[in-house]
Design a protein around this motif. Structure first.
Motif, short mmCIF file in Angstrom:
data_model
loop_
_atom_site.label_atom_id
_atom_site.label_comp_id
_atom_site.label_asym_id
_atom_site.label_seq_id
_atom_site.Cartn_x
_atom_site.Cartn_y
_atom_site.Cartn_z
N TRP A 1 -49.08 -36.34 19.05
CA TRP A 1 -49.20 -37.19 20.21
C TRP A 1 -50.67 -36.89 21.02
CZ3 TRP A 1 -45.91 -40.74 21.72
CH2 TRP A 1 -45.98 -41.16 23.01
N ASP A 2 -51.35 -35.86 20.65
CA ASP A 2 -52.74 -36.14 21.36
C ASP A 2 -53.67 -35.79 20.13
OD1 ASP A 2 -52.08 -35.85 23.90
OD2 ASP A 2 -51.06 -33.89 23.28
N ASP A 3 -53.40 -36.42 18.97
CA ASP A 3 -54.37 -36.47 17.85
C ASP A 3 -55.67 -36.88 18.12
OD1 ASP A 3 -55.53 -36.62 15.26
OD2 ASP A 3 -53.83 -37.31 14.26
N GLU A 4 -56.63 -35.94 18.05
CA GLU A 4 -58.02 -36.14 18.52
C GLU A 4 -58.58 -37.33 17.87
OE1 GLU A 4 -57.66 -32.82 15.75
OE2 GLU A 4 -56.69 -33.33 17.64
N GLY A 5 -58.49 -37.68 16.60
CA GLY A 5 -58.87 -38.59 15.77
C GLY A 5 -58.45 -39.75 15.32
N ASN A 6 -57.15 -40.18 16.28
CA ASN A 6 -56.54 -41.22 16.08
C ASN A 6 -55.84 -41.89 17.32
OD1 ASN A 6 -54.82 -42.85 14.38
ND2 ASN A 6 -52.98 -41.55 14.88
N ASP A 7 -55.79 -43.19 17.30
CA ASP A 7 -55.31 -43.93 18.23
C ASP A 7 -53.91 -44.09 18.50
OD1 ASP A 7 -54.52 -46.05 19.97
OD2 ASP A 7 -56.35 -47.26 19.48
N ARG A 8 -53.24 -43.29 19.56
CA ARG A 8 -51.75 -43.31 19.53
C ARG A 8 -51.26 -44.66 19.69
NH1 ARG A 8 -49.89 -40.92 24.99
NH2 ARG A 8 -50.98 -39.12 24.25
N GLN A 9 -51.44 -45.67 20.33
CA GLN A 9 -51.12 -46.89 20.25
C GLN A 9 -51.14 -47.51 19.25
OE1 GLN A 9 -49.19 -47.91 23.49
NE2 GLN A 9 -48.47 -49.31 21.74
N ALA A 10 -52.21 -47.57 18.57
CA ALA A 10 -52.06 -48.07 17.16
C ALA A 10 -51.12 -47.49 16.14
CB ALA A 10 -53.50 -47.89 16.77
N ALA A 11 -50.99 -46.14 16.23
CA ALA A 11 -49.75 -45.62 15.72
C ALA A 11 -48.39 -46.03 15.92
CB ALA A 11 -49.94 -44.24 15.71
N LEU A 12 -48.26 -46.31 17.40
CA LEU A 12 -46.88 -47.03 17.72
C LEU A 12 -46.69 -48.11 17.36
CD1 LEU A 12 -46.86 -45.22 21.31
CD2 LEU A 12 -45.53 -44.70 19.51
N ASP A 13 -47.91 -49.02 17.38
CA ASP A 13 -47.79 -50.24 16.83
C ASP A 13 -47.38 -50.38 15.41
OD1 ASP A 13 -48.35 -51.24 19.33
OD2 ASP A 13 -50.37 -51.65 18.99
N LEU A 14 -48.09 -49.63 14.70
CA LEU A 14 -47.81 -49.62 13.09
C LEU A 14 -46.54 -49.12 12.91
CD1 LEU A 14 -49.14 -49.66 10.39
CD2 LEU A 14 -49.43 -47.37 10.56
N PHE A 15 -45.81 -48.19 13.66
CA PHE A 15 -44.53 -47.91 13.33
C PHE A 15 -43.57 -48.99 13.63
CE2 PHE A 15 -40.21 -46.51 15.34
CZ PHE A 15 -39.68 -45.84 13.92
N ASP A 16 -43.76 -49.85 14.83
CA ASP A 16 -43.42 -50.88 15.08
C ASP A 16 -43.21 -52.04 14.22
OD1 ASP A 16 -41.55 -52.22 16.93
OD2 ASP A 16 -43.08 -53.78 17.59
N ALA A 17 -44.15 -52.08 13.36
CA ALA A 17 -44.50 -53.22 12.51
C ALA A 17 -43.72 -53.11 10.85
CB ALA A 17 -46.06 -53.27 12.27
N PHE A 18 -43.46 -51.84 10.70
CA PHE A 18 -42.82 -51.32 9.58
C PHE A 18 -41.71 -52.34 9.27
CE2 PHE A 18 -45.04 -47.40 9.52
CZ PHE A 18 -45.73 -47.49 8.35
N GLY A 19 -41.47 -52.88 8.36
CA GLY A 19 -40.40 -53.83 7.82
C GLY A 19 -38.87 -52.96 7.76
N SER A 20 -39.22 -51.66 7.16
CA SER A 20 -37.93 -50.98 6.92
C SER A 20 -36.83 -51.14 7.96
CB SER A 20 -38.28 -49.47 6.75
OG SER A 20 -39.39 -49.61 5.86
N GLN A 21 -35.64 -51.32 7.46
CA GLN A 21 -34.42 -51.02 8.39
C GLN A 21 -34.24 -49.80 8.73
OE1 GLN A 21 -31.01 -53.02 6.44
NE2 GLN A 21 -31.23 -54.34 8.28
N GLU A 22 -34.47 -48.80 8.09
CA GLU A 22 -34.42 -47.38 8.41
C GLU A 22 -35.62 -46.82 8.50
OE1 GLU A 22 -31.69 -44.91 5.77
OE2 GLU A 22 -32.42 -43.19 6.74
N LYS A 23 -36.13 -46.49 9.85
CA LYS A 23 -37.42 -45.89 9.86
C LYS A 23 -37.33 -45.07 11.02
CE LYS A 23 -39.39 -50.10 12.25
NZ LYS A 23 -40.23 -50.80 12.21
N SER A 24 -37.84 -43.97 11.15
CA SER A 24 -37.78 -43.24 12.45
C SER A 24 -39.18 -42.46 12.72
CB SER A 24 -36.75 -41.97 12.43
OG SER A 24 -37.07 -41.08 11.25
N LEU A 25 -39.58 -42.30 13.96
CA LEU A 25 -40.97 -41.58 14.41
C LEU A 25 -40.51 -40.40 15.18
CD1 LEU A 25 -43.73 -42.35 14.95
CD2 LEU A 25 -43.06 -42.94 17.38
N HIS A 26 -41.40 -39.36 14.78
CA HIS A 26 -41.29 -38.21 15.28
C HIS A 26 -42.76 -37.73 15.84
CE1 HIS A 26 -37.30 -37.87 13.47
NE2 HIS A 26 -37.70 -38.75 12.40
#
Lengths: 246, 246
Positions: B195-220
């Protein structure tokens, strides 16, 4: 309030179900059928659809928890099930249905009217239930809270020191005032989010997760709508409670 | 490319470590010391810090996977470890360091230069490694991909039909072009986010998760910085692969 046990039955080989009343409030207590030592307790939060309607889902969660060595309990929410209807709550529900049916935004006013009085009345009731349940033989601390209504879980987590860990379901509307309370939550949290929850704002759920003050918190998002929580998500919640209540 | 096994040692009672070269590319193969039947393979993705630097963390992941009955393997990324430096990549890394040190935004140009050529060169290498590893006795499909670089995992998941499940670490910059590729991923995904990854954009990670086409996907999502992934998160990844590769 006095707790009175009103019935007892084996749901299956592994689960004992007792009904009780706490004053006028009906409730369920589930324990492993073959319990010996006193065990931790998990309070099962649930949506305000009435305990009778929720019974199959609650009993399934109780069965899983019993297999892990936990007692579980739930009481009827104010204005639900056989409890007297509350005019303001009925009005807020009608307003919500009307807004959703019309495809209109669900306003802060509707959410506040829907949740804040419900939580305000429910919290002391769940605390009274906790007093009574913990005095029963075979039930011991520590205590966890699991499920929705998430605002009830938040306020209990702040107000009730006997609750040491919470598995929260980010599946209901959250009044803005609860975000401030969320900052005061410090116990370990395991938050479930259904990514496409039809009745819930995903960004609000992410903002709420961010707001929680707990040093140890995790968010577990799965695909699907409100009732589509996959089995593996329940397994992870179970392990969370095993880590924190044992 | 031919795979040549170059050394073999027991890391402990339970884990056999072999080094290999695939052409000029060094790699590791880990298997349970007491393996009998052919077993599924998990490719261990890792940041471009060099296999030697990454070895303790990779071996720990390999040990956990071996306990679950999986072989694991990793090869050196282009331009890392003992492999020849690549001028464009070095330039992109210098630009990234400069931007981060100055507190400036990391531009799309830097991210593209950092990731796209690396992934473009690495994907056929990892596929060649897969060809060679699957022809070894004791290694069988199905195959999983686990870890970062997440863009490498995404492209492998799209390009490589032998990979049937991926546990991805959303801990690195993702070029915008990869979001389009993410939509074409259809295999089950388990995505970890700090959640607080210093070198990474959290919103971009959430957007990427949303973009995945997989029917079965989970974010932890767990609290803490890039290297703070808690032990319980690894347990959940392990169960994900046990569900999908067994």
């Amino acid at each position: 309030m006095a707790l009175r046990l009103t019935s007892e039955r084996r749901l299956d080989d592994d689960l004992l179900e007792r009904t009780f009343t706490l004053g006028e409030i009906p409730g369920f207590l589930w324990t492993p059928a073959s319990a010996s030592a006193p065990m931790p307790l998990i309070l099962l939060g649930h949506p305000p659809l009435g305990l009778r309607t929720m019974h199959p889902r609650l009993a399934a969660r109780a069965r899983r928890a019993a297999a892990d060595g936990f007692a579980t309990a739930a009481i009827e929410l104010p204005g639900s099930g056989d409890r007297p209807r509350r005019a303001a709550l009925e009005q807020a529900r009608a307003d919500l249905r009307r807004a959703m049916k019309a495809g209109e935004p669900v306003t802060d006013e509707i959410i506040d009217a829907l949740v804040l009085p419900l939580v305000g009345k429910a919290v002391p009731e769940w605390q009274a239930a906790l007093d009574a349940l913990l005095s029963l033989p075979g039930i011991d601390g520590p205590v966890g809270y699991s499920g929705g209504v998430i605002s009830l879980g938040i306020r209990l987590a702040v107000a009730e020191p006997r609750i040491v860990a919470a598995g929260l379901f980010a599946g209901s509307f959250v009044p803005r005032a609860m975000f401030e309370e969320a900052r005061r939550v410090t116990i370990p949290l395991h938050v479930l989010l259904q990514w496409d929850d039809e009745g819930n704002d995903r960004q609000a759920a992410l903002d709420l997760f961010d707001a929680f003050g707990s040093q140890e918190k995790s968010l577990h998002a799965h695909m699907g709508g409100h009732t589509g929580v996959p089995r593996c998500a329940g397994d992870t919640v179970a392990r969370f409670f095993a880590r924190h209540l044992k």
